[in-house]
Scaffold this motif. Structure first.
Motif, PDB file in Angstrom:
ATOM      1  N   LEU A 113       0.808  -1.211   0.000  1.00 48.57           N
ATOM      2  CA  LEU A 113       0.000   0.000   0.000  1.00 48.57           C
ATOM      3  C   LEU A 113       0.846   1.269   0.000  1.00 48.57           C
ATOM      4  O   LEU A 113       0.655   2.152  -0.834  1.00 48.57           O
ATOM      5  CB  LEU A 113      -0.955   0.010   1.200  1.00 48.57           C
ATOM      6  N   GLU A 114       1.776   1.380   0.917  1.00 51.72           N
ATOM      7  CA  GLU A 114       2.566   2.604   1.030  1.00 51.72           C
ATOM      8  C   GLU A 114       3.347   2.882  -0.253  1.00 51.72           C
ATOM      9  O   GLU A 114       3.369   4.010  -0.735  1.00 51.72           O
ATOM     10  CB  GLU A 114       3.527   2.525   2.220  1.00 51.72           C
ATOM     11  N   GLY A 115       3.946   1.856  -0.824  1.00 50.50           N
ATOM     12  CA  GLY A 115       4.697   2.040  -2.063  1.00 50.50           C
ATOM     13  C   GLY A 115       3.819   2.503  -3.205  1.00 50.50           C
ATOM     14  O   GLY A 115       4.201   3.392  -3.981  1.00 50.50           O
ATOM     15  N   GLN A 116       2.626   1.923  -3.317  1.00 47.56           N
ATOM     16  CA  GLN A 116       1.695   2.325  -4.378  1.00 47.56           C
ATOM     17  C   GLN A 116       1.212   3.759  -4.169  1.00 47.56           C
ATOM     18  O   GLN A 116       1.072   4.518  -5.126  1.00 47.56           O
ATOM     19  CB  GLN A 116       0.508   1.360  -4.441  1.00 47.56           C
ATOM     20  N   MET A 117       0.952   4.140  -2.936  1.00 47.98           N
ATOM     21  CA  MET A 117       0.531   5.505  -2.642  1.00 47.98           C
ATOM     22  C   MET A 117       1.629   6.498  -3.014  1.00 47.98           C
ATOM     23  O   MET A 117       1.357   7.544  -3.598  1.00 47.98           O
ATOM     24  CB  MET A 117       0.159   5.655  -1.161  1.00 47.98           C
ATOM     25  N   LYS A 118       2.865   6.150  -2.704  1.00 48.48           N
ATOM     26  CA  LYS A 118       3.976   7.044  -3.039  1.00 48.48           C
ATOM     27  C   LYS A 118       4.174   7.152  -4.547  1.00 48.48           C
ATOM     28  O   LYS A 118       4.566   8.209  -5.040  1.00 48.48           O
ATOM     29  CB  LYS A 118       5.262   6.570  -2.352  1.00 48.48           C
ATOM     30  N   LEU A 119       3.916   6.077  -5.266  1.00 45.94           N
ATOM     31  CA  LEU A 119       4.018   6.144  -6.725  1.00 45.94           C
ATOM     32  C   LEU A 119       3.020   7.135  -7.305  1.00 45.94           C
ATOM     33  O   LEU A 119       3.322   7.848  -8.259  1.00 45.94           O
ATOM     34  CB  LEU A 119       3.793   4.771  -7.352  1.00 45.94           C
ATOM     35  N   LEU A 120       1.844   7.190  -6.731  1.00 44.51           N
ATOM     36  CA  LEU A 120       0.819   8.105  -7.233  1.00 44.51           C
ATOM     37  C   LEU A 120       0.953   9.514  -6.680  1.00 44.51           C
ATOM     38  O   LEU A 120       0.806  10.498  -7.406  1.00 44.51           O
ATOM     39  CB  LEU A 120      -0.580   7.580  -6.910  1.00 44.51           C
ATOM     40  N   PHE A 121       1.225   9.624  -5.385  1.00 40.17           N
ATOM     41  CA  PHE A 121       1.173  10.922  -4.724  1.00 40.17           C
ATOM     42  C   PHE A 121       2.539  11.499  -4.360  1.00 40.17           C
ATOM     43  O   PHE A 121       2.607  12.602  -3.830  1.00 40.17           O
ATOM     44  CB  PHE A 121       0.318  10.835  -3.457  1.00 40.17           C
ATOM     45  N   GLY A 122       3.612  10.778  -4.606  1.00 40.09           N
ATOM     46  CA  GLY A 122       4.931  11.277  -4.249  1.00 40.09           C
ATOM     47  C   GLY A 122       5.346  10.809  -2.865  1.00 40.09           C
ATOM     48  O   GLY A 122       4.546  10.274  -2.103  1.00 40.09           O
ATOM     49  N   GLU A 123       6.611  11.030  -2.547  1.00 33.19           N
ATOM     50  CA  GLU A 123       7.190  10.551  -1.286  1.00 33.19           C
ATOM     51  C   GLU A 123       6.454  11.051  -0.053  1.00 33.19           C
ATOM     52  O   GLU A 123       6.268  10.326   0.901  1.00 33.19           O
ATOM     53  CB  GLU A 123       8.672  10.933  -1.190  1.00 33.19           C
ATOM     54  N   ASP A 124       6.052  12.318  -0.068  1.00 32.57           N
ATOM     55  CA  ASP A 124       5.393  12.879   1.114  1.00 32.57           C
ATOM     56  C   ASP A 124       3.870  12.814   1.029  1.00 32.57           C
ATOM     57  O   ASP A 124       3.171  13.411   1.838  1.00 32.57           O
ATOM     58  CB  ASP A 124       5.852  14.311   1.349  1.00 32.57           C
ATOM     59  N   LEU A 125       3.345  12.061   0.039  1.00 30.56           N
ATOM     60  CA  LEU A 125       1.914  11.902  -0.184  1.00 30.56           C
ATOM     61  C   LEU A 125       1.201  13.241  -0.366  1.00 30.56           C
ATOM     62  O   LEU A 125       0.050  13.410   0.023  1.00 30.56           O
ATOM     63  CB  LEU A 125       1.252  11.091   0.939  1.00 30.56           C
TER      64      LEU A 125
END
Length: 167
Positions: A113-125
């Protein structure tokens, strides 16, 4: 069921087929102007029976293929439109971290989950522009970038495996 309801919002054909006019209207509402040819190509990439429409079976097939695709090579333009619409719970034309998190958790599980979120929203979400939301065009750019990285990593790993096998 949620997918059927979302499609029904844009589906003006009583035979439950996605027509180019339906898809064009959907894309326009998402802020993406497409030519008739571009919309027809979106349909063509998943139109198994070549009737110029996307019926429910074709839609389910492309959706399932994209969910299972680990290579990033499956035709995904229509899938990306639908995925964005599913993330955009409030119909604002933008997806937030909160709107996206549940869908990604369901698809990838807790570990990814965290990796996929960072792919979409960037490192700092917070997304590239810092507003914490993705418009449809920002979402497509993030997905394309993710697919390119996924493909190049796969190609590099395949090349390394081929070299190891030759030794």
């Amino acid at each position: 069921v949620a997918i059927e309801k979302e499609i029904a919002t844009y589906d003006s054909d009583p035979n439950r087929k996605i027509r180019s006019a339906d898809l064009s209207e959907c894309l326009r509402k998402l802020g993406k102007a497409c030519t008739r040819k571009e919309v027809e190509e979106l349909i063509w990439e998943v139109d198994e029976n070549l009737d110029g429409f996307v019926d429910w079976d074709e839609f389910k097939l492309t959706y399932q293929r994209n969910l299972a695709d680990a290579t990033g090579l499956e035709p995904c333009q229509l899938f990306n439109v639908v995925q964005f619409m599913l993330y955009d719970k409030d119909g604002s034309g933008k997806v937030t971290v909160d709107e996206t998190m549940h869908m990604l958790y369901t698809r990838y599980g807790r570990d990814k989950l965290e990796g996929q979120m960072k792919l979409l929203f960037g490192e700092d979400l917070a997304t590239e522009d810092g507003d914490g939301e993705l418009s449809f065009s920002e979402y497509l750019a993030a997905i394309c970038s993710k697919n390119r990285r996924q493909f190049s990593q796969g190609s590099s790993e395949d090349a390394r495996a081929a070299v190891r096998n030759k030794k």
